[in-house]
Enzyme design. Structure first.
Site, PDB file in Angstrom:
ATOM      1  N   GLU A   1       0.554  -1.271  -0.251  1.00  0.00           N
ATOM      2  CA  GLU A   1       0.442   0.023  -0.369  1.00  0.00           C
ATOM      3  C   GLU A   1       0.428   1.744  -0.056  1.00  0.00           C
ATOM      4  OE1 GLU A   1      -1.902   1.395  -0.429  1.00  0.00           O
ATOM      5  OE2 GLU A   1      -4.506   0.080   0.197  1.00  0.00           O
TER       6      GLU A   1
ATOM      7  N   ASN B   1      -9.437   5.090   2.782  1.00  0.00           N
ATOM      8  CA  ASN B   1      -8.371   4.881   1.874  1.00  0.00           C
ATOM      9  C   ASN B   1      -8.088   6.423   0.565  1.00  0.00           C
ATOM     10  OD1 ASN B   1      -7.142   2.840   1.139  1.00  0.00           O
ATOM     11  ND2 ASN B   1      -9.082   1.478   0.548  1.00  0.00           N
TER      12      ASN B   1
ATOM     13  N   ASP C   1      -9.764   2.509  -4.407  1.00  0.00           N
ATOM     14  CA  ASP C   1      -8.725   2.179  -3.331  1.00  0.00           C
ATOM     15  C   ASP C   1      -7.828   3.708  -2.794  1.00  0.00           C
ATOM     16  OD1 ASP C   1      -6.754   1.466  -1.556  1.00  0.00           O
ATOM     17  OD2 ASP C   1      -7.271  -1.000  -2.287  1.00  0.00           O
TER      18      ASP C   1
END
Length: 289
Positions: free
Chosen positions: A24, A152, A200
């Site tokens: 991420e 997110n 996302d």
């Protein structure tokens, strides 16, 4: 006015072959010439220098949702139980320790004023169990959105007047306006249709367009500031998580990916991918604390 079209990426390459469980938060650090990213569930902070391929990996004390450069060197990290700081010598300390049972830090972004906008979510993804909070350089916390589910992607328009934000289960990219550190308006920019994945992490390019990774959608999308879908870039992995421009001239688009929850992940799931010469990024910001 629709901004000029950026170059269309013609290929997807592997920057770092990895098996991250939940890669991420890619972030370019211009001070070091490195791409910073994390493996949330692996509790690892990664850096990668495209110029020579050198890498570092730091094991964090807890699950780490995001890591961003600090103005004086080191990193600020969004951990399970709050916000931590790594000094340039690697020393760790808490800036804000705020444990909530069943909750962890997720994506985060540095605002134009040098504050950190840090998201949280529950491990069970219970609706309304997460937050979006502004962390001042001295650790003062102000809750901006109290009832989100999976906080997110967050980034600002080039003039700093708008904030683009994703609460993933809503399938929306929202536009926020703020006043005095508080959200005063929130509206949808675009909605990802069922079957195309879930929005996302995101980044805003120099044209003001929003690039978003589609979890379970095996693609990136670029939306114009008026919400029009400008392009879709297919990816070889099912679960891309976030994207950010980096490298020389901020022309290359880096993409983090995940393999968690997949019975048969693609061999590249968990790797750091790159789309060379995908467009024009913007200079990043460092946390002022």
């Amino acid at each position: 006015m629709t901004p000029p079209a950026a170059p269309r990426p013609g290929r997807v390459e592997v920057a770092v072959r990895e098996t991250a469980q939940l890669g991420e938060g890619p972030t370019w650090d211009p001070a070091t010439g490195r791409l910073v990213w994390v493996d949330i569930l692996g509790s690892r902070l990664h850096t990668y220098a495209p110029a020579d391929g050198r890498r570092t990996v730091v094991l964090t004390p807890q699950h780490v949702g995001a890591a961003k450069p600090r103005a004086g060197g080191g990193h600020v990290v969004n951990l399970r139980d709050g916000i931590g700081l790594y000094d340039p010598d690697g020393t760790f300390r808490w800036l804000l320790h705020d444990p909530v049972d069943g909750r962890r830090g997720n994506d985060a972004a540095v605002a134009p004023d040098g504050s950190l906008w840090a998201g949280t979510m529950r491990y069970d993804e219970a609706p309304g169990g997460g937050t979006l909070t502004r962390i001042a350089p001295d650790g003062t916390a102000t809750t901006l959105l109290p009832d989100v589910t999976v906080s997110n992607g967050t980034d600002w328009s080039p003039d700093g007047g708008l904030v683009y934000y994703v609460d993933t289960p809503t399938r929306r990219i929202d536009v926020l306006r703020t006043d005095g550190g508080h959200v005063v308006d929130r509206r949808p920019l675009a909605t990802v249709e069922p079957g195309a994945g879930f929005p996302d992490g995101l980044t805003v390019d120099a044209d003001g367009c929003v690039w978003v990774a589609l979890w379970d959608g095996a693609a990136l999308r670029r939306y114009t500031p008026d919400g029009r879908l400008d392009r879709t870039v297919p990816l070889p992995v099912r679960r891309p998580t976030a994207c950010a421009f980096g490298g020389p001239g901020l022309r290359d688009l880096y993409v983090t990916t995940a393999r968690t929850g997949l019975d048969r992940p693609h061999p590249l799931s968990g790797s750091l991918l790159v789309l060379p010469d995908a467009g024009q990024g913007r200079e990043g910001r460092a946390f002022a604390g």
